[in-house]
Design a protein around this motif. Sequence first.
Motif, PDB file in Angstrom:
ATOM      1  N   THR B  48      34.810  40.903  29.651  1.00 30.44           N
ATOM      2  CA  THR B  48      33.506  40.275  29.830  1.00 30.44           C
ATOM      3  C   THR B  48      32.465  40.967  28.953  1.00 30.44           C
ATOM      4  O   THR B  48      31.656  40.312  28.291  1.00 30.44           O
ATOM      5  CB  THR B  48      33.082  40.347  31.309  1.00 30.44           C
ATOM      6  OG1 THR B  48      34.035  39.617  32.074  1.00 30.44           O
ATOM      7  CG2 THR B  48      31.707  39.775  31.521  1.00 30.44           C
ATOM      8  N   GLN B  86      31.793  33.064  34.170  1.00 31.97           N
ATOM      9  CA  GLN B  86      32.882  33.083  35.158  1.00 31.97           C
ATOM     10  C   GLN B  86      32.550  32.193  36.363  1.00 31.97           C
ATOM     11  O   GLN B  86      33.405  31.553  36.928  1.00 31.97           O
ATOM     12  CB  GLN B  86      33.089  34.528  35.607  1.00 31.97           C
ATOM     13  CG  GLN B  86      34.497  34.826  36.014  1.00 31.97           C
ATOM     14  CD  GLN B  86      34.773  36.319  36.038  1.00 31.97           C
ATOM     15  OE1 GLN B  86      34.075  37.119  35.421  1.00 31.97           O
ATOM     16  NE2 GLN B  86      35.803  36.695  36.761  1.00 31.97           N
ATOM     17  N   ASP B 162      34.480  32.806  29.692  1.00 29.05           N
ATOM     18  CA  ASP B 162      34.884  33.968  30.478  1.00 29.05           C
ATOM     19  C   ASP B 162      35.614  33.519  31.738  1.00 29.05           C
ATOM     20  O   ASP B 162      34.982  33.103  32.708  1.00 29.05           O
ATOM     21  CB  ASP B 162      33.638  34.792  30.843  1.00 29.05           C
ATOM     22  CG  ASP B 162      34.010  36.131  31.453  1.00 29.05           C
ATOM     23  OD1 ASP B 162      35.213  36.387  31.647  1.00 29.05           O
ATOM     24  OD2 ASP B 162      33.092  36.920  31.728  1.00 29.05           O
ATOM     25  N   GLU B 163      36.917  33.602  31.724  1.00 26.57           N
ATOM     26  CA  GLU B 163      37.762  33.176  32.849  1.00 26.57           C
ATOM     27  C   GLU B 163      37.258  31.879  33.469  1.00 26.57           C
ATOM     28  O   GLU B 163      37.003  31.815  34.677  1.00 26.57           O
ATOM     29  CB  GLU B 163      37.809  34.271  33.925  1.00 26.57           C
ATOM     30  CG  GLU B 163      38.442  35.540  33.409  1.00 26.57           C
ATOM     31  CD  GLU B 163      38.761  36.529  34.534  1.00 26.57           C
ATOM     32  OE1 GLU B 163      39.268  36.066  35.573  1.00 26.57           O
ATOM     33  OE2 GLU B 163      38.510  37.724  34.355  1.00 26.57           O
TER      34      GLU B 163
END
Lengths: 366, 262
Positions: B48, B86, B162-163
């Motif tokens: 991240t 995320q 991010d994810e």
Amino acid sequence: MSQLQFFLALVAGGLSAAAFALSVVTPFEQGLLLKAFLALGFMSLIRFFLPLGLWADAALALLGAVALLTTIGAFGPTPAFFWMALVGAWLFSWLFVERLSKALAPRLSDNAGLGLLIPMVFGMALLVIWEVVTRGANVPPVLLPAPSMIGAQLANSAPILWADFVQTFIKSVLPGYAIGCLSGLVVAILVDRSPFLKAGLLPIGNFMSALPIIGIAPIMVMWFGFDWQSKAAVVVAMTFFPMLVNTVAGLNASSAIERDLMATYAADYWQTLMKLRLPAAGPFIFNALKINSTLALIGAIVAEFFGTPIVGMGFRISTGVGRLAIDLVWAEIAVAAVAGSAFYGVIALIERGVTFWHPSVRGGRA
Amino acid sequence: MTAVVSAQNLGLTFKTNDGDVVALSDVNLTIDKGEFVSFIGPSGCGKTTFLRTIADLEQPTSGTLTINGQSPENARKDRAYGYVFQAPALYPWRTIEKNIALPLEIMGHSKSQQAERVKRTMDLVNLSGFEKKYPWQLSGGMQQRASIARALAFDADLLLMDEPFGALDEIVRDHLNSELLKLWDRTKKTICFVTHSIPEAVFLSTKIVVMSPRPGRVTDIIESNLPRERPLDIRETPEFLAIAARVRDGLRAGHSYDEDHI
Ligand SMILES: Nc1ncnc2c1ncn2[C@@H]1O[C@H](COP(=O)(O)OP(=O)(O)O)[C@@H](O)[C@H]1O
Ligand SMILES: [Mg+2]
């Protein structure tokens, strides 16, 4: 039937039976309606063998209220069974509300109108008890006038009350509230940009909101004169700091990730303020608006105790007490209560419309 | 041709109350236009942080980083990238279509252009019909798709994710992975994608960056030779499994380092 309902039904019916027995010694034609209510209340005990609908309790409570109101004073000195009938009628209305709220519970969440029904029944019961107790027990009106007297006073002095309302609410509260809230909001936004101001102004804000209005009201009268301007100034002083403190807190309510998102768009300060930070501060701002709606009315009324032209709600209350015109004071209090509740209610309604998205309003998942 | 992302000896140390945290140390990486790069590694290895540094949301403490040949700050001001966080981070007071229009409003697109782009990106992520819904009326998967649509709406050439599918179930995830690949193939965007999942990384990427924690660093960079066209069942082929095995080895190597220190 829940345990509470069982208990209420038993005591209400039993009390009616006992009161009915006591009332038999009086001449038959005296207080017929009350006796009819007591007899029916006695008969309601049949519910333990035969189910009775909740509207039967509503009817009993209503009959009891009417019977009590029409038979006050019918028996000379108020007899014990009269008071027992009052308690009985109150218990029937309690039982009704209890059963009604149980019956409505599944539908309450999506119908605000139904939710009003219960407090309305409750309020009516309170008024009836107040009326019956003050008149039945001959409470001196100076201590506590009956609602009917206050109602009559409301009708008789409507022009005076209206003039007071205009002077206090329209001229002092509304402009003071608008100026105080708006300047609190603007200063909060300025303060938020400057750490120096934030460190300097917020402690002063907390200090100022702790100042009693008893202290600032005479000063405002000296500065702005006797008329509504000084009252509006008191209201400004009272509403400014709650708005300032709440808005400053609200401007920080957006989450880091929400602010990062704005940074990735290279949004400038004003775009971030208008599209993220102010909307996110909405619940805080409305909180201040609601707090201030009550503060403003209290402030304007109390400020009028310290010098005023011969009109205004606070003026009427302070001179009314002195002249023992207590029913006028109560009428004024009734006007203030209705105006204050309506003011608060309007703001709460707007809040529901504007911050509909907040979990506390939509009452759902976060 | 300049690289889209170029990091040399990049380091980032957070100063915290309990001492310094080395989130990134000595990262060297070049990402070219049109690549699909996955970052994989255990939590806390700085994935991240690296993405946020590219996005100019964190400042490196050593080394150099350029985006399209410029500083991250200028690249951000140029609106060079779209970022998918995320969490969906949709604004709850805006409808889905208004959320997707948010970057367009800020960047000063005309109303008609906004409407056209919102419609196009909503179609792209299969959210048509949910324009007037509020985020809290949608499932987590739909919220995340809306946040992807929002990042796509202004058509930046670089996409930082991010994810994005971390919180979704496997069925939805497979579907969105295929969609993302198609989108990447069609738009020729450069994508940086953080994930926890080895199959996801291998399935999507042309390059897999394996990272390990304490200090956060790159332990292996694996170029994938899988074809651009990738059906879901490519995951059973020997080529796929070979790359997955290499990623697993890279992760294990980083992990044993980790255990020495604990
Ligand atoms: N703002 C911050 N302040 C201090 N430490 C941080 C901050 N952000 C991340 N870290 C630390 O940096 C390391 C890398 O974090 P992160 O990049 O979030 O890892 P990952 O995304 O790979 O799980 C972790 O040890 C984390 O605790
Ligand atoms: Mg992470």
